[in-house]
Write an enzyme that holds these catalytic residues in place. Structure first.
Site, PDB file in Angstrom:
ATOM      1  N   ASP A 181      41.626 -50.842  -2.054  1.00 45.58           N
ATOM      2  CA  ASP A 181      42.134 -49.480  -1.958  1.00 45.58           C
ATOM      3  C   ASP A 181      42.540 -48.884  -3.286  1.00 45.58           C
ATOM      4  OD1 ASP A 181      44.321 -50.960  -2.453  1.00 45.58           O
ATOM      5  OD2 ASP A 181      45.483 -50.291  -0.734  1.00 45.58           O
ATOM      6  N   GLU A 206      51.374 -42.715  -6.347  1.00 45.90           N
ATOM      7  CA  GLU A 206      50.459 -41.684  -5.870  1.00 45.90           C
ATOM      8  C   GLU A 206      51.176 -40.643  -5.018  1.00 45.90           C
ATOM      9  OE1 GLU A 206      46.500 -44.437  -5.312  1.00 45.90           O
ATOM     10  OE2 GLU A 206      47.948 -44.356  -3.687  1.00 45.90           O
TER      11      GLU A 206
END
Lengths: 348, 348
Positions: free
Chosen positions: A236, A65
């Site tokens: 998450d 990410e």
């Protein structure tokens, strides 16, 4: 004409070794407290940040990410991976590095390791949120999941929230032993537990931080009494949650950035219009946090770019003061900016 | 127990100095040719890449962008800024660095300067596109805009497309002088021109590469004869274009990634459904490129993440072969991956 790069060509770099030296220089608890303060300050300025859900590249085994944000003066981003299977191969589940840059020129100001810094900022954010949401008299925290983040959470809640007792539990007793060993002699009463239920005894704060996708319900509804604060860190990414849905519907839920949390957090289990409160609005006093003794508050934390931005700014300032960096020749900066080719040709 | 980071903690870093050494070691024309080949190979595999328009953070004076992509095996991203006003302050308009990583672990494999590498990959991409689109007998290129990218374009078209004459023009004669000086003795016939019209004389290929937002129509319709190939590099962000709209409607337009080009390229001037051809489809032979002698072909290039990915993979391989890198202690990698805190504690 010189072919040496100018000062502008150099970017301060904080290695893992220098980050560790910086933490020791400042003291880990002081650094956690100061990070909590700078993160809270930036949450107060929430509205002026450029916000976007992180840019994720998913594969079968993990995710990579990029998490950018800007306050109009500085720009920051973090590269971070999440690979639960890495641990079995002797690798970190999460590694990270980040960059702070000047919006006015686009030039990087800092490159830094962020594996350690993410562990610190995550714990600081959890404790910062808890000081707005936890029951006032809570001094005991259950710590479910005793992996790489556990000790940082325990010390942040000690330093920032006044927790004096932590009750550790992990499905792997070796992880609990590791955390207990690391926390010995740091001013916390540490209790190793054999079940999640045992860890919960007397705990006003419950922190869940597990990594593996396959254990999807760390907390069940019957484990959670009224009046507690739940700090849910491990849920998450899409498909990864830790709490049973029934706990969520009994709780008042606080989140960082709803568009991201709805995809990645515990609330991916709920309807997309289920009411949640943005933490920054509690911090600025626009909406109340904890309103009663029996209320269950839940911080559904997935980690947001602004927390990394705050941490990058903090480290940028601290390493300038302490010298814990080296200069990297990372930006091509010819004397005449239009003469990039000439710089190359003259370097032969 | 050791506190030294393991080999996995180190990431190869290519500084500006090492990138220049690598270019000289390989030779700039050879490197341009090889980059064109690896970029073309990845265009052939276009469909399997993770593609997303770049993630841009805009300010009044510029933009900072992240450009990620992945082929499922490797992941790459580039950080790049674009600040036209920087030149006046003695800074680069565009600076960049990038990272290649392993999808399977999320661990970075390479950190490299990309200011020089972007200049090289941009020129290689232009010439790679031109070898599919240009008139076969074209040997003269007009080079409009003689800034940091100009010499790289000229040498790429020489090495890859057989161009033997370049006709330079810039609104600032000093930029033209600089480019002519840098190109002297490199096997090209170089003609400095006093107007865009003069530069166009006899040119079968027209490359535009200007940086300043305020000169929005570099080419007007009457300047463009039939049968040419236009390589438009400078129109690469919202509000910044170089060609008059009438040229676009006379041309067959080829682009990298339509969702990005419609926002950033010359075609932002056209209807969102104006027909364009994706370059990868020409390369794979699915659609024709140039079909006639009088056709105007236009490569509306804005730069796409896959080109950087190809360049990162190429540099990763070449620096391993040549040693033009240093190792950076950028990834915290404790012996026991769950014992990040222990690594920190033991480092004191």
């Amino acid at each position: 004409m010189t072919t040496l790069p100018s000062d502008l060509a150099y970017v301060p770099f904080v290695s893992v070794e220098n980050m560790m030296a910086l933490v020791h220089h400042l003291g880990v608890e002081r650094m956690l407290c100061e990070l909590a303060d700078v993160i809270e300050e930036d949450f107060r300025r929430w509205e002026l940040f450029d916000k976007t859900p992180r840019v994720a590249s998913h594969s079968d085994v993990g995710v990579i990410e990029l998490m950018p944000t800007s306050d109009g003066d500085k720009y920051g981003f973090k590269y971070v991976n999440g690979h639960p299977k890495n641990t079995k191969e002797g690798l970190q589940t999460v590694t990270a590095f980040g960059v702070l840059a000047e919006v006015d020129t686009g030039y990087p100001l800092l490159l830094t390791e962020m594996t350690l810094l993410t562990a610190l900022r995550t714990a600081a954010t959890s404790a910062m949120a808890a000081r707005h949401l936890m029951p006032k008299d809570a001094r005991t925290m259950a710590m479910i999941g005793n992996g790489a983040q556990a000790e940082f959470q325990c010390l942040a809640f000690k330093a920032i929230c006044g927790v004096d007792t932590v009750r550790l539990y992990d499905i792997d007793p070796a992880a609990t032993d590791k955390a207990a060993r690391n926390l010995a002699g740091r001013g916390l009463s540490v209790v190793s537990c054999r079940s999640g239920e045992e860890a919960m005894e007397g705990a006003g704060i419950i922190t869940t931080c597990t990594a593996d996708k396959q254990y999807a319900t760390i907390l069940t509804d019957n484990m959670i009494g009224s009046g507690v604060h739940i700090n849910a860190i491990g849920g998450d990414c899409p498909g990864k949650t830790e709490l049973h849905r029934d706990i969520l519907t009994r709780s008042d839920i606080f989140v960082e950035y709803p568009p991201q949390t709805r995809i990645e957090g515990e609330i991916q289990q709920l309807d997309p219009d289920h009411e949640v409160t943005e933490l920054w609005q509690v911090i600025t006093g626009q909406v109340p946090g904890r309103t009663g003794d029996r209320q269950i508050t839940l911080f559904d934390s997935v980690g947001f770019a602004i927390e990394d931005f705050s941490a990058l700014k903090y480290v940028h300032q601290k390493v300038r003061d302490t010298g814990h960096y080296v200069m990297l020749d990372m930006i091509a900066d010819p004397d005449d900016p239009r003469d990039l080719f000439g710089m190359l040709a003259r370097s032969q």
